[in-house]
Design a protein around this motif. Structure first.
Motif, mmCIF file in Angstrom:
data_model
loop_
_atom_site.group_PDB
_atom_site.id
_atom_site.type_symbol
_atom_site.label_atom_id
_atom_site.label_comp_id
_atom_site.label_asym_id
_atom_site.label_seq_id
_atom_site.Cartn_x
_atom_site.Cartn_y
_atom_site.Cartn_z
ATOM 1 N N ARG A 1 0.967 -1.297 -0.243
ATOM 2 C CA ARG A 1 -0.202 -0.345 0.004
ATOM 3 C C ARG A 1 0.748 1.757 0.106
ATOM 4 O O ARG A 1 1.332 1.751 1.378
ATOM 5 C CB ARG A 1 -0.679 -0.069 1.310
ATOM 6 C CG ARG A 1 -2.049 -0.763 1.241
ATOM 7 C CD ARG A 1 -1.939 -2.587 0.695
ATOM 8 N NE ARG A 1 -3.737 -2.991 0.538
ATOM 9 C CZ ARG A 1 -3.340 -3.837 0.685
ATOM 10 N NH1 ARG A 1 -2.500 -5.079 0.122
ATOM 11 N NH2 ARG A 1 -4.859 -4.149 0.411
ATOM 12 N N PHE A 2 1.679 1.197 -1.434
ATOM 13 C CA PHE A 2 2.616 2.570 -1.150
ATOM 14 C C PHE A 2 2.378 4.137 -1.311
ATOM 15 O O PHE A 2 2.544 5.247 -0.536
ATOM 16 C CB PHE A 2 3.835 2.590 -2.304
ATOM 17 C CG PHE A 2 4.752 1.237 -2.428
ATOM 18 C CD1 PHE A 2 5.313 0.652 -1.745
ATOM 19 C CD2 PHE A 2 3.899 0.003 -3.412
ATOM 20 C CE1 PHE A 2 6.292 -0.427 -1.270
ATOM 21 C CE2 PHE A 2 4.815 -1.414 -3.332
ATOM 22 C CZ PHE A 2 6.223 -1.204 -2.291
ATOM 23 N N ALA A 3 1.065 4.278 -1.790
ATOM 24 C CA ALA A 3 0.136 5.238 -2.042
ATOM 25 C C ALA A 3 0.433 6.329 -0.846
ATOM 26 O O ALA A 3 0.669 7.624 -0.502
ATOM 27 C CB ALA A 3 -0.725 4.785 -3.009
ATOM 28 N N VAL A 4 -0.687 5.978 -0.114
ATOM 29 C CA VAL A 4 -1.036 6.226 1.202
ATOM 30 C C VAL A 4 0.526 6.969 2.664
ATOM 31 O O VAL A 4 0.696 7.594 2.103
ATOM 32 C CB VAL A 4 -2.059 5.320 2.000
ATOM 33 C CG1 VAL A 4 -2.175 5.934 3.182
ATOM 34 C CG2 VAL A 4 -3.086 4.779 1.739
ATOM 35 N N PRO A 5 1.945 6.407 2.454
ATOM 36 C CA PRO A 5 1.885 6.496 2.650
ATOM 37 C C PRO A 5 3.169 8.042 2.578
ATOM 38 O O PRO A 5 3.980 8.342 2.951
ATOM 39 C CB PRO A 5 3.501 5.173 3.583
ATOM 40 C CG PRO A 5 2.333 4.131 3.579
ATOM 41 C CD PRO A 5 1.211 4.810 2.214
ATOM 42 N N ALA A 6 3.235 7.611 1.069
ATOM 43 C CA ALA A 6 3.485 8.497 -0.199
ATOM 44 C C ALA A 6 2.872 9.863 -0.083
ATOM 45 O O ALA A 6 3.196 11.109 -0.013
ATOM 46 C CB ALA A 6 4.178 8.219 -1.191
ATOM 47 N N PHE A 7 1.814 9.396 0.092
ATOM 48 C CA PHE A 7 0.274 11.166 0.242
ATOM 49 C C PHE A 7 0.648 12.343 1.778
ATOM 50 O O PHE A 7 0.856 12.781 1.533
ATOM 51 C CB PHE A 7 -0.104 10.401 -0.335
ATOM 52 C CG PHE A 7 -1.976 11.268 -0.147
ATOM 53 C CD1 PHE A 7 -1.807 13.143 -1.297
ATOM 54 C CD2 PHE A 7 -2.360 11.868 1.180
ATOM 55 C CE1 PHE A 7 -3.081 14.045 -1.019
ATOM 56 C CE2 PHE A 7 -3.253 13.745 0.601
ATOM 57 C CZ PHE A 7 -3.293 14.037 -0.289
#
Length: 535
Positions: free
Chosen positions: A183-189
């Protein structure tokens, strides 16, 4: 310790099945890196917008210097403990649990890490708030010795900003869990929320304070709370929302703690080097801390968008490849990561070198930011740009050690690089002032990256794949064409200082779009295709 948690919960095949059920289907490293890169780009663009707002309201004067020190202390500790040592120690152990055990064992590990980490962070935060005067004196001794007003302002703001360490470390813990489950998008956002909070604080809250810059310190505290709360629903969705429990005697927690101690230095040497720059810069002329900050922020843009994005994606993959004893796939993943770093890092570094003054002027030359500030910040930006590829290589080579739960080797290499950086700081600060500090960081980064690569080759976990020479020739030719275009159309620094806002934006858009087009066109003409970028 619960007996159920201390034993493997089923076969490796059962653990893999659980992992597969919690993993998005068909996600390649390239696709995941692109997703993280896009989210991080959004965050970094807003970060630059934040810095534009801060530069407009506070410039590069005493209050800005004091805030940057007060923000840098918890931010440095965050990178050192949370995103540095902790995540590099936690993700490999979590990935191993995910591959070899069932979801209940993974949840048991997460619960006990949450309780143990939370207790330690509460203790450190209390010490930091109470010891703010001591911390400010240690991290900015020039303020303490030569400028009591800047020192007292930094101390006052530090009492607001230091609790950010607690909040953002727990946010990084949540992000590490999400990254391990792709779930890479959430921490990156999530960092977007920090930038929005600081922009709002600078614009709307600063009139409420006798010292307007105090609004930024309060904005940092608000941002930490919002970032942590944002990730909670996503942890709940993958059934890993922690129920914190103390677990210092838990097998997984003990392994993480063992790996963390040396990793404190190994993965965060570049951050320690930057902190040494701030410490020494506090003795230089007013504005030096801010010049280094603004130039570092620009150098961090490609590093964060691409270098850290690739490193974030490959760490869980490398950890699983190591657990599965897939040496060939491990080496191929590192080869792919290094090629991606050079593909992006080389043109980014060249662009920063050629367009240093135009970039600084376009982003920061407003309000309190003077012409001289632009020229001085551009000088240190060029020094940082020379080391951009080394900074990015460190990010993707270090996981080659941490994924194998080897933290001792990066520590030894990190200490070598840190000592060299300190010596170079002292040698270069005299003749080059703040530029010498940036150059010392760059040179030590090359030493760090070179030793990391040499170690991976010597240990037999990395070998050069076919096609490297062709890859490098293509990159060199494409970068030469891009540089020629930029030099032809960039103009001189005096023009950029005289331009108004829209002239700077339009000219910069032409240079960025044109340079990027030339670079990609030459690569295509030389035979590079999308399939060459896939892992």
């Amino acid at each position: 310790m619960d007996k159920k948690e201390s034993q493997p919960e089923g076969s490796q095949e059962e653990g893999a099945k659980v992992a597969e059920q919690n993993t998005p289907k068909g996600r390649s490293l390239l696709r995941s890196s692109a997703l993280v890169g896009i989210m991080t780009m959004l965050s970094r663009v807003l970060g630059l917008a934040r810095d534009v707002v801060v530069a407009n309201y506070f410039g590069a004067g005493s209050s800005a210097d004091a805030f940057f020190v007060a923000f840098k202390i918890p931010n440095f500790l965050r990178r050192l403990f949370a995103e540095g040592a902790f995540s590099q120690a936690f993700v490999p152990v979590l990935s191993e649990y995910r591959s070899l055990k069932d979801l209940s064992a993974v949840k048991g590990l997460v619960d006990r890490v949450a309780g143990s980490l939370g207790l330690v962070l509460v203790f450190i935060t209390a010490l930091g708030v109470l010891g703010a005067p001591v911390l400010a004196a240690i991290f900015a001794p020039g303020f303490y010795m030569n400028d009591p007003l800047r020192y007292s302002l930094a101390v006052e703001m530090l009492r607001f900003t230091f609790p950010y360490l607690l909040l953002i470390s727990l946010t990084a813990f949540a992000g590490s869990i999400l990254n391990s489950y792709e779930r890479f998008a959430v921490p990156a956002f999530t960092p977007v929320l920090l930038n929005l909070s600081l922009i709002g604080a600078a614009i709307w809250m600063q009139p409420l304070f006798d010292q307007p810059v105090m609004a930024l310190a309060l904005g940092v505290l608000i941002a930490g709370s919002v970032q942590l709360l944002f990730q909670i629903p996503f942890l709940w969705r993958i059934q890993l929302l922690p129920s914190p429990k103390l677990g210092f005697d838990h097998e997984g927690v003990k392994r993480i703690m063992t790996l963390m101690v040396p990793a404190l230095f190994g993965v965060s040497v570049s951050q320690i080097n930057l902190l040494l720059d701030t410490l020494l810069a506090s003795f230089l002329q007013t504005g030096s801390v801010s010049w280094l900050y603004y130039s570092d922020r620009l150098a961090e843009l490609p590093l964060g968008v691409f270098g850290i994005a690739i490193a974030t994606v490959i760490l869980p993959s490398l950890s699983r490849k190591h657990a599965e004893k897939s040496t060939d796939h491990f080496s191929r993943t590192l080869n792919w990561a290094m090629r991606m770093v050079l593909l992006i890092g080389m043109p980014a570094a060249m662009a920063l070198l050629v367009l240093a003054e135009p970039l600084i002027a376009t982003l920061f030359h407003y309000g309190e930011m003077a012409d001289r500030d632009v020229m001085m910040a551009a000088m240190s930006l060029r020094a940082y740009a020379c080391g951009l590829m080394a900074f990015m290589l460190i990010k993707v080579l270090a996981p080659g050690y941490f994924s194998r739960q080897d933290t001792k080797t990066p520590v030894r290499i990190g200490i070598y690089a840190m000592v060299v950086n300190m010596v170079l700081n002292l040698l270069l600060i005299g003749p080059l002032d703040h530029v010498g500090l940036a150059l010392a960081t760059t040179l030590s980064a090359f030493l760090n990256a070179g030793l990391l690569l040499h170690g991976l080759i010597k240990e037999g976990v990395f070998s050069w794949q076919a096609g490297w020479l062709k890859w490098l020739v293509r990159l060199v030719v494409a970068n030469a064409a891009m540089i020629a275009f930029l030099l032809l159309f960039a103009g001189n620094p005096e023009q950029w200082l005289a331009f108004d806002l829209w002239q700077r934006i339009s000219q910069m858009a032409v240079l960025v779009a044109g340079g990027g087009f030339i670079y990609l066109l030459v690569l295509l003409l030389l035979g590079m295709r999308l399939r060459d970028l896939r892992h």
